[in-house]
Design a protein around this motif. Structure first.
Motif, PDB file in Angstrom:
ATOM      1  N   ALA A  63      43.292  35.934  40.868  1.00  0.00           N
ATOM      2  CA  ALA A  63      43.174  34.480  40.706  1.00  0.00           C
ATOM      3  C   ALA A  63      41.708  34.037  40.778  1.00  0.00           C
ATOM      4  O   ALA A  63      41.255  33.209  39.985  1.00  0.00           O
ATOM      5  N   ILE A  64      40.953  34.596  41.722  1.00  0.00           N
ATOM      6  CA  ILE A  64      39.532  34.229  41.844  1.00  0.00           C
ATOM      7  C   ILE A  64      38.779  34.688  40.600  1.00  0.00           C
ATOM      8  O   ILE A  64      37.925  33.967  40.066  1.00  0.00           O
ATOM      9  N   SER A  65      39.093  35.879  40.131  1.00  0.00           N
ATOM     10  CA  SER A  65      38.421  36.438  38.968  1.00  0.00           C
ATOM     11  C   SER A  65      38.705  35.576  37.726  1.00  0.00           C
ATOM     12  O   SER A  65      37.797  35.246  36.952  1.00  0.00           O
ATOM     13  N   THR A  66      39.964  35.179  37.530  1.00  0.00           N
ATOM     14  CA  THR A  66      40.332  34.299  36.413  1.00  0.00           C
ATOM     15  C   THR A  66      39.568  32.982  36.491  1.00  0.00           C
ATOM     16  O   THR A  66      38.981  32.527  35.507  1.00  0.00           O
ATOM     17  N   ARG A  67      39.573  32.379  37.685  1.00  0.00           N
ATOM     18  CA  ARG A  67      38.954  31.051  37.812  1.00  0.00           C
ATOM     19  C   ARG A  67      37.444  31.129  37.661  1.00  0.00           C
ATOM     20  O   ARG A  67      36.827  30.264  37.031  1.00  0.00           O
ATOM     21  N   LEU A  68      36.832  32.171  38.215  1.00  0.00           N
ATOM     22  CA  LEU A  68      35.376  32.291  38.090  1.00  0.00           C
ATOM     23  C   LEU A  68      34.983  32.587  36.640  1.00  0.00           C
ATOM     24  O   LEU A  68      33.970  32.087  36.145  1.00  0.00           O
ATOM     25  N   GLN A  69      35.809  33.388  35.947  1.00  0.00           N
ATOM     26  CA  GLN A  69      35.513  33.637  34.531  1.00  0.00           C
ATOM     27  C   GLN A  69      35.656  32.347  33.710  1.00  0.00           C
ATOM     28  O   GLN A  69      34.800  32.033  32.882  1.00  0.00           O
ATOM     29  N   ASN A  70      36.707  31.575  33.993  1.00  0.00           N
ATOM     30  CA  ASN A  70      36.893  30.304  33.274  1.00  0.00           C
ATOM     31  C   ASN A  70      35.764  29.316  33.557  1.00  0.00           C
ATOM     32  O   ASN A  70      35.251  28.657  32.653  1.00  0.00           O
ATOM     33  N   LEU A  71      35.376  29.221  34.834  1.00  0.00           N
ATOM     34  CA  LEU A  71      34.306  28.295  35.222  1.00  0.00           C
ATOM     35  C   LEU A  71      32.974  28.660  34.573  1.00  0.00           C
ATOM     36  O   LEU A  71      32.205  27.795  34.171  1.00  0.00           O
ATOM     37  N   SER A  72      32.704  29.962  34.512  1.00  0.00           N
ATOM     38  CA  SER A  72      31.373  30.429  34.118  1.00  0.00           C
ATOM     39  C   SER A  72      31.283  30.802  32.644  1.00  0.00           C
ATOM     40  O   SER A  72      30.186  30.886  32.094  1.00  0.00           O
ATOM     41  N   GLY A  73      32.441  31.050  32.012  1.00  0.00           N
ATOM     42  CA  GLY A  73      32.425  31.539  30.636  1.00  0.00           C
ATOM     43  C   GLY A  73      31.881  32.956  30.514  1.00  0.00           C
ATOM     44  O   GLY A  73      31.326  33.340  29.479  1.00  0.00           O
ATOM     45  N   ALA A  74      32.063  33.769  31.579  1.00  0.00           N
ATOM     46  CA  ALA A  74      31.513  35.134  31.611  1.00  0.00           C
ATOM     47  C   ALA A  74      32.104  36.027  30.519  1.00  0.00           C
ATOM     48  O   ALA A  74      33.266  35.864  30.132  1.00  0.00           O
ATOM     49  N   ASP A  75      31.298  36.992  30.063  1.00  0.00           N
ATOM     50  CA  ASP A  75      31.764  37.995  29.105  1.00  0.00           C
ATOM     51  C   ASP A  75      32.641  39.047  29.772  1.00  0.00           C
ATOM     52  O   ASP A  75      33.515  39.643  29.153  1.00  0.00           O
TER      53      ASP A  75
END
Lengths: 137, 137
Positions: A63-75
Protein backbone atom coordinates in the motif's frame (compact mmCIF):
# COMPACT_ATOMS: atom_id res chain seq x y z
CA UNK A 1 8.47 -2.22 24.40
CA UNK A 2 8.94 -0.73 20.94
CA UNK A 3 11.45 2.07 20.72
CA UNK A 4 12.83 3.55 17.52
CA UNK A 5 16.58 3.01 17.01
CA UNK A 6 18.46 6.30 17.62
CA UNK A 7 20.09 6.20 14.18
CA UNK A 8 16.71 5.86 12.43
CA UNK A 9 15.37 8.64 14.66
CA UNK A 10 18.25 10.92 13.64
CA UNK A 11 17.99 10.21 9.90
CA UNK A 12 14.21 10.49 9.44
CA UNK A 13 11.07 12.53 10.07
CA UNK A 14 8.05 10.72 11.57
CA UNK A 15 5.01 10.67 9.27
CA UNK A 16 2.30 8.40 10.76
CA UNK A 17 1.77 5.08 12.54
CA UNK A 18 -0.03 2.35 10.57
CA UNK A 19 -1.43 -0.79 12.24
CA UNK A 20 1.95 -2.57 12.20
CA UNK A 21 4.58 -0.06 11.13
CA UNK A 22 5.78 3.39 12.04
CA UNK A 23 6.16 5.27 8.72
CA UNK A 24 9.15 7.59 8.51
CA UNK A 25 10.34 9.96 5.79
CA UNK A 26 14.07 9.63 5.11
CA UNK A 27 15.58 13.09 5.48
CA UNK A 28 17.06 12.94 1.98
CA UNK A 29 15.48 15.17 -0.63
CA UNK A 30 17.12 13.47 -3.64
CA UNK A 31 14.52 10.66 -3.62
CA UNK A 32 10.98 10.28 -2.24
CA UNK A 33 11.97 7.69 0.38
CA UNK A 34 9.89 6.21 3.18
CA UNK A 35 10.99 3.75 5.86
CA UNK A 36 8.61 1.26 7.52
CA UNK A 37 9.51 0.06 11.02
CA UNK A 38 7.34 -2.73 12.48
CA UNK A 39 6.48 -1.64 16.05
CA UNK A 40 7.73 -4.85 17.62
CA UNK A 41 10.55 -5.10 20.14
CA UNK A 42 13.84 -6.80 19.31
CA UNK A 43 13.12 -7.89 15.70
CA UNK A 44 15.98 -7.74 13.18
CA UNK A 45 14.75 -10.04 10.36
CA UNK A 46 11.47 -10.33 8.44
CA UNK A 47 11.37 -14.04 9.32
CA UNK A 48 11.37 -13.23 13.05
CA UNK A 49 7.93 -11.62 12.77
CA UNK A 50 5.04 -14.02 13.38
CA UNK A 51 2.93 -15.08 10.36
CA UNK A 52 0.16 -12.54 11.06
CA UNK A 53 2.64 -9.66 11.35
CA UNK A 54 4.35 -10.77 8.14
CA UNK A 55 1.04 -10.66 6.27
CA UNK A 56 0.32 -7.20 7.65
CA UNK A 57 3.87 -6.14 6.70
CA UNK A 58 3.50 -7.14 3.03
CA UNK A 59 0.10 -5.41 2.79
CA UNK A 60 1.58 -2.23 4.32
CA UNK A 61 4.62 -2.45 2.00
CA UNK A 62 2.33 -2.83 -1.03
CA UNK A 63 0.00 0.00 0.00
CA UNK A 64 2.82 2.44 0.85
CA UNK A 65 4.65 1.54 -2.35
CA UNK A 66 1.49 2.09 -4.47
CA UNK A 67 0.74 5.43 -2.82
CA UNK A 68 4.31 6.70 -2.99
CA UNK A 69 4.54 5.71 -6.65
CA UNK A 70 1.24 7.48 -7.39
CA UNK A 71 2.26 10.59 -5.45
CA UNK A 72 5.70 10.82 -7.04
CA UNK A 73 5.09 9.43 -10.52
CA UNK A 74 8.16 7.18 -10.05
CA UNK A 75 9.39 4.89 -12.85
CA UNK A 76 10.26 2.10 -10.39
CA UNK A 77 9.92 1.37 -6.70
CA UNK A 78 12.82 -0.09 -4.70
CA UNK A 79 11.91 -2.13 -1.60
CA UNK A 80 14.68 -3.33 0.69
CA UNK A 81 15.31 -4.66 4.20
CA UNK A 82 19.09 -4.56 4.68
CA UNK A 83 19.93 -3.57 8.28
CA UNK A 84 23.68 -4.12 8.18
CA UNK A 85 24.26 -0.83 10.00
CA UNK A 86 21.00 -0.41 11.97
CA UNK A 87 19.89 -3.81 13.27
CA UNK A 88 16.26 -2.87 14.08
CA UNK A 89 14.09 -4.28 11.24
CA UNK A 90 13.21 -1.50 8.82
CA UNK A 91 12.08 -1.56 5.20
CA UNK A 92 13.14 1.11 2.72
CA UNK A 93 10.57 2.10 0.07
CA UNK A 94 12.19 4.39 -2.44
CA UNK A 95 10.73 6.07 -5.53
CA UNK A 96 13.19 5.84 -8.42
CA UNK A 97 13.39 7.83 -11.65
CA UNK A 98 15.35 7.09 -14.80
CA UNK A 99 16.95 10.51 -14.44
CA UNK A 100 17.68 10.40 -10.70
CA UNK A 101 21.30 10.84 -9.55
CA UNK A 102 21.96 7.15 -8.79
CA UNK A 103 19.89 5.42 -11.51
CA UNK A 104 20.11 2.46 -12.16
CA UNK A 105 22.27 1.82 -9.06
CA UNK A 106 20.77 1.41 -5.58
CA UNK A 107 20.67 4.67 -3.59
CA UNK A 108 22.27 3.30 -0.40
CA UNK A 109 25.52 5.10 0.32
CA UNK A 110 25.44 6.72 -3.11
CA UNK A 111 25.95 10.27 -1.90
CA UNK A 112 26.13 12.35 1.28
CA UNK A 113 22.63 13.13 2.65
CA UNK A 114 20.76 16.19 1.35
CA UNK A 115 18.32 17.03 4.14
CA UNK A 116 14.97 18.66 3.37
CA UNK A 117 14.39 22.34 3.84
CA UNK A 118 12.30 22.94 7.02
CA UNK A 119 9.89 25.20 5.16
CA UNK A 120 9.32 22.57 2.45
CA UNK A 121 8.56 19.97 5.12
CA UNK A 122 6.17 22.23 7.03
CA UNK A 123 4.29 22.84 3.79
CA UNK A 124 4.22 19.28 2.41
CA UNK A 125 4.05 16.99 5.44
CA UNK A 126 0.30 17.44 6.02
CA UNK A 127 -0.36 16.45 2.38
CA UNK A 128 1.91 13.41 2.79
CA UNK A 129 0.07 12.30 5.96
CA UNK A 130 -3.24 12.81 4.20
CA UNK A 131 -2.19 10.94 1.04
CA UNK A 132 -0.88 7.95 3.00
CA UNK A 133 -3.89 7.61 5.28
CA UNK A 134 -3.94 5.45 8.38
CA UNK A 135 -3.56 1.96 6.96
CA UNK A 136 -3.40 -0.31 3.92
CA UNK A 137 -7.16 -0.96 3.64
CA UNK B 1 2.69 -17.13 -19.60
CA UNK B 2 5.57 -16.93 -17.13
CA UNK B 3 9.01 -16.81 -18.68
CA UNK B 4 12.24 -16.01 -16.86
CA UNK B 5 13.93 -12.78 -17.99
CA UNK B 6 17.04 -13.62 -20.08
CA UNK B 7 19.32 -11.58 -17.79
CA UNK B 8 18.15 -13.48 -14.70
CA UNK B 9 18.55 -16.73 -16.64
CA UNK B 10 22.13 -15.82 -17.54
CA UNK B 11 23.16 -14.74 -14.02
CA UNK B 12 21.68 -17.61 -12.00
CA UNK B 13 21.34 -21.36 -11.60
CA UNK B 14 17.81 -22.78 -11.14
CA UNK B 15 17.27 -24.49 -7.77
CA UNK B 16 13.59 -25.39 -7.35
CA UNK B 17 10.05 -24.07 -7.91
CA UNK B 18 8.02 -23.22 -4.80
CA UNK B 19 4.24 -22.65 -4.94
CA UNK B 20 4.63 -19.01 -6.02
CA UNK B 21 8.28 -18.42 -6.84
CA UNK B 22 11.03 -19.90 -8.91
CA UNK B 23 14.09 -20.10 -6.63
CA UNK B 24 17.42 -19.29 -8.30
CA UNK B 25 20.98 -19.32 -7.00
CA UNK B 26 22.89 -16.19 -8.01
CA UNK B 27 26.07 -17.36 -9.77
CA UNK B 28 28.28 -15.39 -7.36
CA UNK B 29 30.29 -17.41 -4.89
CA UNK B 30 31.21 -14.45 -2.64
CA UNK B 31 27.81 -14.60 -0.87
CA UNK B 32 25.14 -17.29 -0.39
CA UNK B 33 22.54 -15.47 -2.53
CA UNK B 34 19.14 -16.71 -3.70
CA UNK B 35 16.67 -14.92 -5.97
CA UNK B 36 12.91 -15.47 -5.80
CA UNK B 37 10.89 -14.81 -8.96
CA UNK B 38 7.08 -14.97 -8.64
CA UNK B 39 5.86 -17.09 -11.59
CA UNK B 40 3.40 -14.47 -12.79
CA UNK B 41 3.51 -12.79 -16.19
CA UNK B 42 4.25 -9.08 -16.55
CA UNK B 43 4.72 -8.13 -12.87
CA UNK B 44 7.39 -5.55 -12.01
CA UNK B 45 6.32 -4.37 -8.52
CA UNK B 46 5.33 -6.20 -5.31
CA UNK B 47 2.15 -4.12 -5.20
CA UNK B 48 1.06 -5.44 -8.61
CA UNK B 49 0.66 -8.96 -7.19
CA UNK B 50 -2.84 -9.71 -5.88
CA UNK B 51 -3.34 -9.92 -2.11
CA UNK B 52 -3.15 -13.74 -2.01
CA UNK B 53 0.10 -13.81 -4.01
CA UNK B 54 1.58 -11.12 -1.76
CA UNK B 55 0.83 -13.23 1.31
CA UNK B 56 2.43 -16.26 -0.32
CA UNK B 57 5.41 -14.10 -1.32
CA UNK B 58 6.13 -12.93 2.24
CA UNK B 59 5.81 -16.49 3.58
CA UNK B 60 8.22 -17.75 0.90
CA UNK B 61 10.63 -14.85 1.60
CA UNK B 62 10.55 -15.63 5.33
CA UNK B 63 11.02 -19.38 4.84
CA UNK B 64 13.86 -19.04 2.32
CA UNK B 65 15.53 -16.40 4.47
CA UNK B 66 15.31 -18.62 7.59
CA UNK B 67 16.68 -21.66 5.77
CA UNK B 68 19.49 -19.78 4.04
CA UNK B 69 20.51 -18.17 7.33
CA UNK B 70 20.50 -21.56 9.07
CA UNK B 71 22.44 -23.22 6.23
CA UNK B 72 25.05 -20.47 6.02
CA UNK B 73 25.28 -19.26 9.61
CA UNK B 74 24.93 -15.67 8.33
CA UNK B 75 25.10 -12.70 10.70
CA UNK B 76 22.37 -10.83 8.79
CA UNK B 77 20.00 -11.43 5.91
CA UNK B 78 19.47 -8.79 3.21
CA UNK B 79 16.13 -8.87 1.38
CA UNK B 80 15.60 -6.55 -1.58
CA UNK B 81 13.36 -6.01 -4.61
CA UNK B 82 15.10 -3.40 -6.75
CA UNK B 83 14.65 -4.20 -10.44
CA UNK B 84 16.15 -1.06 -11.93
CA UNK B 85 18.08 -3.12 -14.48
CA UNK B 86 15.87 -6.22 -14.82
CA UNK B 87 12.20 -5.17 -14.71
CA UNK B 88 10.74 -8.64 -13.99
CA UNK B 89 9.87 -8.71 -10.27
CA UNK B 90 12.57 -10.60 -8.37
CA UNK B 91 13.58 -10.60 -4.72
CA UNK B 92 17.19 -10.96 -3.63
CA UNK B 93 17.83 -12.91 -0.41
CA UNK B 94 21.47 -12.61 0.54
CA UNK B 95 23.37 -14.08 3.50
CA UNK B 96 25.73 -11.46 4.93
CA UNK B 97 28.73 -11.87 7.21
CA UNK B 98 30.58 -9.25 9.23
CA UNK B 99 33.77 -10.33 7.46
CA UNK B 100 32.38 -10.53 3.90
CA UNK B 101 34.00 -8.40 1.18
CA UNK B 102 31.27 -5.73 1.05
CA UNK B 103 30.16 -5.56 4.71
CA UNK B 104 28.37 -3.37 5.83
CA UNK B 105 27.58 -2.06 2.34
CA UNK B 106 24.97 -3.69 0.06
CA UNK B 107 26.44 -6.26 -2.33
CA UNK B 108 24.80 -4.92 -5.51
CA UNK B 109 27.45 -3.80 -7.99
CA UNK B 110 30.14 -4.13 -5.33
CA UNK B 111 32.49 -6.28 -7.40
CA UNK B 112 32.69 -8.17 -10.68
CA UNK B 113 30.89 -11.55 -10.47
CA UNK B 114 32.80 -14.58 -9.18
CA UNK B 115 30.96 -17.56 -10.70
CA UNK B 116 30.83 -20.89 -8.89
CA UNK B 117 33.06 -23.76 -9.85
CA UNK B 118 31.03 -26.39 -11.78
CA UNK B 119 32.32 -29.20 -9.59
CA UNK B 120 31.32 -27.34 -6.42
CA UNK B 121 27.81 -26.85 -7.81
CA UNK B 122 27.43 -30.48 -8.88
CA UNK B 123 28.38 -31.53 -5.36
CA UNK B 124 26.33 -29.02 -3.38
CA UNK B 125 23.18 -28.36 -5.41
CA UNK B 126 21.38 -31.56 -4.33
CA UNK B 127 21.96 -30.59 -0.67
CA UNK B 128 20.65 -27.09 -1.37
CA UNK B 129 17.48 -28.46 -3.04
CA UNK B 130 17.01 -30.84 -0.14
CA UNK B 131 17.54 -28.18 2.53
CA UNK B 132 15.10 -25.75 0.92
CA UNK B 133 12.32 -28.29 0.37
CA UNK B 134 9.33 -27.64 -1.83
CA UNK B 135 7.56 -24.83 0.00
CA UNK B 136 7.35 -22.58 3.05
CA UNK B 137 5.12 -24.90 5.14
Amino acid sequence: MFELHPRLKADTIPVIDWPLCRILLMNECAWPWLVLVPRRHGITEIHELDAGDREMLIQEIAAISTRLQNLSGADKMNVAALGNMVPQLHIHIIARFKDDPAWPKPVFGFQAPNPYDAEFLAEHMPQMVDALGDGPG
